[in-house]
Design a protein around this motif. Structure first.
Motif, short mmCIF file in Angstrom:
data_model
loop_
_atom_site.label_atom_id
_atom_site.label_comp_id
_atom_site.label_asym_id
_atom_site.label_seq_id
_atom_site.Cartn_x
_atom_site.Cartn_y
_atom_site.Cartn_z
N ASN A 130 78.59 59.70 51.32
CA ASN A 130 79.00 60.60 50.37
C ASN A 130 80.14 61.51 50.93
O ASN A 130 80.31 61.86 52.06
N PRO A 131 81.06 62.17 50.22
CA PRO A 131 82.04 62.97 50.98
C PRO A 131 81.41 64.30 51.53
O PRO A 131 80.42 64.81 50.97
N PRO A 132 81.90 64.50 52.66
CA PRO A 132 81.27 65.60 53.46
C PRO A 132 81.18 66.84 52.54
O PRO A 132 80.27 67.83 53.15
N GLU A 133 81.99 67.12 51.59
CA GLU A 133 81.98 68.43 50.90
C GLU A 133 80.74 68.43 50.06
O GLU A 133 80.11 69.63 49.42
N PHE A 134 80.02 67.32 49.74
CA PHE A 134 78.83 67.30 49.02
C PHE A 134 77.59 66.95 49.87
O PHE A 134 76.54 66.59 49.60
N ALA A 135 77.41 67.64 51.14
CA ALA A 135 76.46 67.59 51.83
C ALA A 135 75.18 68.27 51.03
O ALA A 135 75.43 69.09 50.36
N ASP A 136 73.96 67.50 51.63
CA ASP A 136 72.88 67.98 50.97
C ASP A 136 71.63 68.20 51.94
O ASP A 136 71.61 67.11 52.86
N VAL A 137 70.95 69.08 51.95
CA VAL A 137 69.66 69.08 52.88
C VAL A 137 68.77 67.86 52.95
O VAL A 137 68.24 67.28 53.77
N ASP A 138 68.75 67.38 51.58
CA ASP A 138 68.00 65.85 51.39
C ASP A 138 69.00 64.82 50.91
O ASP A 138 69.48 64.92 49.61
N SER A 139 69.23 64.03 51.77
CA SER A 139 70.26 63.34 51.30
C SER A 139 69.69 62.10 50.07
O SER A 139 70.43 61.58 49.50
N GLU A 140 68.33 61.96 50.04
CA GLU A 140 67.74 61.27 49.02
C GLU A 140 67.86 62.06 47.70
O GLU A 140 67.84 61.10 46.66
N ALA A 141 68.24 63.22 47.51
CA ALA A 141 68.55 64.02 46.13
C ALA A 141 69.85 63.79 45.82
O ALA A 141 70.14 64.30 44.64
N SER A 142 70.86 63.15 46.71
CA SER A 142 72.16 63.45 46.34
C SER A 142 72.52 61.83 45.73
O SER A 142 71.75 60.96 45.59
N LEU A 143 74.08 61.78 45.32
CA LEU A 143 74.11 60.45 45.06
C LEU A 143 73.97 59.36 46.10
O LEU A 143 74.02 59.67 47.34
N LYS A 144 73.53 58.23 45.72
CA LYS A 144 73.24 56.84 46.48
C LYS A 144 74.08 55.79 45.98
O LYS A 144 73.95 55.33 44.78
N VAL A 145 74.80 55.55 46.89
CA VAL A 145 75.97 54.32 46.51
C VAL A 145 75.48 53.10 47.62
O VAL A 145 75.81 53.52 48.78
N GLN A 146 75.00 52.16 47.15
CA GLN A 146 74.41 50.97 48.03
C GLN A 146 74.97 49.58 47.63
O GLN A 146 75.26 49.08 46.68
N LEU A 147 75.33 49.12 48.80
CA LEU A 147 76.04 47.77 48.71
C LEU A 147 75.06 46.46 49.18
O LEU A 147 74.35 46.66 50.02
N PHE A 148 75.28 45.54 48.09
CA PHE A 148 74.29 44.08 48.41
C PHE A 148 75.37 43.08 48.32
O PHE A 148 76.39 43.35 47.51
N SER A 149 74.91 41.96 48.80
CA SER A 149 75.66 40.72 48.92
C SER A 149 74.57 39.60 48.51
O SER A 149 73.52 39.57 48.94
N ARG A 150 75.50 38.60 48.03
CA ARG A 150 74.56 37.27 47.90
C ARG A 150 74.20 36.72 49.10
O ARG A 150 75.08 36.73 50.31
#
Length: 309
Positions: A289-309
């Motif tokens: 996530n952008p550094p300006e959106f730092a959160d004490v709990d990373s799991e509470a913030s935006l989660k962008v996850q990449l998957f591949s075939r």
């Protein structure tokens, strides 16, 4: 909140204005709980408009110190580019806005990573661009060349603009709200992009799989649903219906960028859901996530996850 902590707030504002003087940016993110005494305040820099948001009532002392500091900032020679300053009281019904300087138009043109977008800065919900997704859009732009892209829950087509800028051959945007897709079309025009390479489908995704599949297969699928949309989508109940459709829509080496922005679920929610409903897709990584959106709990913030075939 603590008025004595506001010196940190103003220090971060000045730092951010120096780092990105002409780009849209979250300058202060108190809601990430990394700044003690400032947990219920944010500030965005939107098209040269400074927008402060309060999410809980504050004392008269806090509001007075905040107002004084913002007015002082606007008077400094280094920040003459500030067109307006406002404080939105998000905890009150209708989120009333208090103006300290200038006025704000309903719609402004902003720049992010060199691309242009329209934003509604007076809106307390649908601004037109989610600023915490900046690095996600940057990743799509860097990885879209020559690809057929499907953008589910497209909203105002920020991913689509980034994909076309990165050389995508086609982007198919799907969203129930035709008004959002119209704004997306405007965003493409704002960047002088070839709209002939872009499709805008104002459809209910769950009733349109046949049409969506006919425009595939897709090299990249982006799924960025709301946490909850009354009558149409509930994350914990409906996301699985999206995941199980993905394998049939992808090319042999296709990728999926699966996004979740609910603090009530962790990154495992999508990883485990993909393993169960689309087991041919492998988890690769979670984007920063952008550094300006730092959160004490990373799991509470935006989660962008990449998957591949």
């Amino acid at each position: 909140m603590n008025p004595q902590a506001l010196f940190v707030f103003f220090s971060k504002l000045k730092e951010g204005l120096v780092l990105a003087p002409t780009e849209v940016r979250r300058l202060f993110h108190g809601r990430g709980r990394t700044y003690e005494g400032l947990e219920q305040i944010t500030c965005d820099w939107i098209g040269q408009h400074l927008v402060v948001q309060l999410f809980r009532p504050v004392t008269d002392e806090f509001l007075a110190e905040l107002t004084k500091g913002l007015e002082s900032l606007a008077s400094e020679p280094d920040y003459v580019s500030i067109r307006s300053i406002s404080i939105q009281h998000r905890y009150e019904q209708g989120a009333p806005t208090q103006f300290l300087l200038g006025e704000q138009p309903d719609k402004v043109e902003v720049v992010e990573s060199g691309l242009k977008y329209w934003m509604n800065i007076s809106s307390n919900q649908n601004s037109g661009l989610f600023l915490d997704m900046r690095l996600g859009r940057d990743w799509v732009r860097a990885n879209a060349k020559g690809k057929n892209v499907l953008n589910l829950f497209a909203y105002t087509c920020g991913f689509s603009v980034a994909a076309i800028a990165g050389g995508a051959t086609q982007v198919v945007n799907v969203d129930m709200a035709s008004s959002s897709l119209n704004r997306g079309r405007d965003n493409h025009h704002l960047n002088n992009q070839e709209v002939s390479r872009v499709k805008f489908l104002a459809h209910d995704i769950f009733k349109s799989w046949g049409k969506i599949k006919r425009m595939g297969p897709y090299d990249l699928i982006i799924s960025d649903p709301p946490s909850f949309q009354k009558g149409s989508f509930a994350l914990t109940k409906d996301y699985q219906k999206i995941l199980r459709r993905l394998p049939d829509l992808l090319t042999e080496n296709g990728q999926v960028l699966a996004c979740v922005n609910s603090p009530s679920v962790t990154s495992d929610f999508v990883i485990e859901g993909m393993a169960e409903h689309a087991p041919t897709l492998n988890y690769l990584q979670r984007l920063d996530n952008p550094p300006e959106f730092a959160d004490v709990d990373s799991e509470a913030s935006l989660k962008v996850q990449l998957f591949s075939r």
